[in-house]
Design an enzyme around this catalytic site. Sequence first.
Site, PDB file in Angstrom:
ATOM      1  N   GLU A   9      90.655  29.787 -47.808  1.00  0.00           N
ATOM      2  CA  GLU A   9      91.004  30.046 -46.418  1.00  0.00           C
ATOM      3  C   GLU A   9      89.721  30.322 -45.640  1.00  0.00           C
ATOM      4  O   GLU A   9      89.146  31.399 -45.723  1.00  0.00           O
ATOM      5  CB  GLU A   9      91.949  31.246 -46.321  1.00  0.00           C
ATOM      6  CG  GLU A   9      92.323  31.620 -44.895  1.00  0.00           C
ATOM      7  CD  GLU A   9      92.979  32.990 -44.806  1.00  0.00           C
ATOM      8  OE1 GLU A   9      93.000  33.543 -43.688  1.00  0.00           O
ATOM      9  OE2 GLU A   9      93.441  33.512 -45.834  1.00  0.00           O
TER      10      GLU A   9
ATOM     11  N   ASN B  56      86.706  31.711 -38.942  1.00  0.00           N
ATOM     12  CA  ASN B  56      85.487  31.694 -38.147  1.00  0.00           C
ATOM     13  C   ASN B  56      84.440  32.678 -38.659  1.00  0.00           C
ATOM     14  O   ASN B  56      83.240  32.426 -38.561  1.00  0.00           O
ATOM     15  CB  ASN B  56      85.819  32.019 -36.689  1.00  0.00           C
ATOM     16  CG  ASN B  56      86.609  30.914 -36.025  1.00  0.00           C
ATOM     17  OD1 ASN B  56      86.110  29.822 -35.825  1.00  0.00           O
ATOM     18  ND2 ASN B  56      87.859  31.199 -35.683  1.00  0.00           N
TER      19      ASN B  56
ATOM     20  N   TYR C  91     104.626  20.196 -30.645  1.00  0.00           N
ATOM     21  CA  TYR C  91     103.370  20.587 -30.025  1.00  0.00           C
ATOM     22  C   TYR C  91     102.803  19.355 -29.354  1.00  0.00           C
ATOM     23  O   TYR C  91     102.913  18.237 -29.881  1.00  0.00           O
ATOM     24  CB  TYR C  91     102.412  21.107 -31.109  1.00  0.00           C
ATOM     25  CG  TYR C  91     101.370  22.095 -30.644  1.00  0.00           C
ATOM     26  CD1 TYR C  91     101.737  23.357 -30.195  1.00  0.00           C
ATOM     27  CD2 TYR C  91     100.010  21.784 -30.686  1.00  0.00           C
ATOM     28  CE1 TYR C  91     100.788  24.287 -29.790  1.00  0.00           C
ATOM     29  CE2 TYR C  91      99.052  22.705 -30.292  1.00  0.00           C
ATOM     30  CZ  TYR C  91      99.443  23.950 -29.848  1.00  0.00           C
ATOM     31  OH  TYR C  91      98.497  24.873 -29.448  1.00  0.00           O
TER      32      TYR C  91
ATOM     33  N   GLY D  68      95.996  24.509 -35.190  1.00  0.00           N
ATOM     34  CA  GLY D  68      95.102  25.003 -36.229  1.00  0.00           C
ATOM     35  C   GLY D  68      95.733  25.079 -37.601  1.00  0.00           C
ATOM     36  O   GLY D  68      96.916  25.429 -37.750  1.00  0.00           O
ATOM     37  N   ALA D  69      94.936  24.781 -38.625  1.00  0.00           N
ATOM     38  CA  ALA D  69      95.424  24.831 -39.999  1.00  0.00           C
ATOM     39  C   ALA D  69      95.908  26.228 -40.360  1.00  0.00           C
ATOM     40  O   ALA D  69      96.888  26.389 -41.095  1.00  0.00           O
ATOM     41  CB  ALA D  69      94.322  24.384 -40.958  1.00  0.00           C
ATOM     42  N   ASP D  70      95.226  27.262 -39.839  1.00  0.00           N
ATOM     43  CA  ASP D  70      95.649  28.632 -40.136  1.00  0.00           C
ATOM     44  C   ASP D  70      97.016  28.934 -39.539  1.00  0.00           C
ATOM     45  O   ASP D  70      97.848  29.611 -40.160  1.00  0.00           O
ATOM     46  CB  ASP D  70      94.609  29.627 -39.633  1.00  0.00           C
ATOM     47  CG  ASP D  70      94.283  29.479 -38.149  1.00  0.00           C
ATOM     48  OD1 ASP D  70      94.552  28.405 -37.570  1.00  0.00           O
ATOM     49  OD2 ASP D  70      93.741  30.439 -37.568  1.00  0.00           O
TER      50      ASP D  70
ATOM     51  N   ASP E 151      98.565  36.701 -35.981  1.00  0.00           N
ATOM     52  CA  ASP E 151      97.304  36.724 -36.715  1.00  0.00           C
ATOM     53  C   ASP E 151      96.310  37.483 -35.843  1.00  0.00           C
ATOM     54  O   ASP E 151      95.909  37.010 -34.782  1.00  0.00           O
ATOM     55  CB  ASP E 151      96.801  35.307 -36.993  1.00  0.00           C
ATOM     56  CG  ASP E 151      95.643  35.289 -37.989  1.00  0.00           C
ATOM     57  OD1 ASP E 151      94.976  36.336 -38.160  1.00  0.00           O
ATOM     58  OD2 ASP E 151      95.408  34.241 -38.606  1.00  0.00           O
TER      59      ASP E 151
ATOM     60  N   THR F  64      89.647  37.223 -35.506  1.00  0.00           N
ATOM     61  CA  THR F  64      88.642  36.869 -34.506  1.00  0.00           C
ATOM     62  C   THR F  64      89.322  36.491 -33.195  1.00  0.00           C
ATOM     63  O   THR F  64      88.894  36.899 -32.111  1.00  0.00           O
ATOM     64  CB  THR F  64      87.775  35.707 -35.010  1.00  0.00           C
ATOM     65  OG1 THR F  64      87.169  36.077 -36.253  1.00  0.00           O
ATOM     66  CG2 THR F  64      86.687  35.381 -34.009  1.00  0.00           C
TER      67      THR F  64
END
Length: 266
Positions: A14, A17, A104, A111-113, A134, A137
Amino acid sequence: MLHSGKEPAVLVVEAGNTTTTFAVFLDGLVADTVTITTDSLFVPDQLQELLHPFRAAYPGMRDAVLCSVVPGVSAAVVGQLAQLLPGTVMQVGSRLNLPFLLQYDSPESFGADRIALCAAGRQLFPGKAVIALDIGTAITFDVLDGCGSYLGGFIMPGLDLMARSLHERTAQLPLVAIAPPEELLGRSTAECIRNGIFWGCVSQIDGLTARIMKTLMDQGQVAPAVMATGGNAPAVAPLLRVETLLVEHAVARGAHYLYQLNRPCL
């Protein structure tokens, strides 16, 4: 010590940033983790040295899953993982078989996350609406309805980004490390910055979560489950007004779930 299980161990990477976590999943559970700074992934031989003890402890580990929000990391790490492990390297993205319907405007930019976190939400709360937070950052909200359709979300700067922005865009405000304050009001410039950013974040998440929940319930949805992950989630989540499930390694867990769903197609 060697480990064996009903299923081969799978490595999930994972890459965020700021930090990158390597998690070994064995029989669906997190068996081992290590976290490094994302920048250190570009140090020669760093990945090989880091994976050596994992490969020794889990000799059956063949496959890896990369969930990265940093394009440069994706390009660098995939090739190295393919050389170091004998199996397949899967990258989390919108083209995978997803356990939710991603509506979307540009799915490839999602984002993959966030994809992995939504997958984790579906795994943890099947058949229920979910608000997935989440708090890292950046702070992201992603909302699924009870049927698994993606409804939308928010993206906001995280605590540290807000502190850095105040420092960089003003002449005299210092850069302050953000941590849970002991009191509500600050009595120094540093405390005023820390308290304002921290309690402002808590109130912002509270307010937006309440608005989302009202919208869903006005549409006939049952009250959604709320889950949180990310580096600052342990500090923020317990202070939210709504009951929030704090999920450690939620993005990695979601990435592993996506691996399980897509493994026959690899």
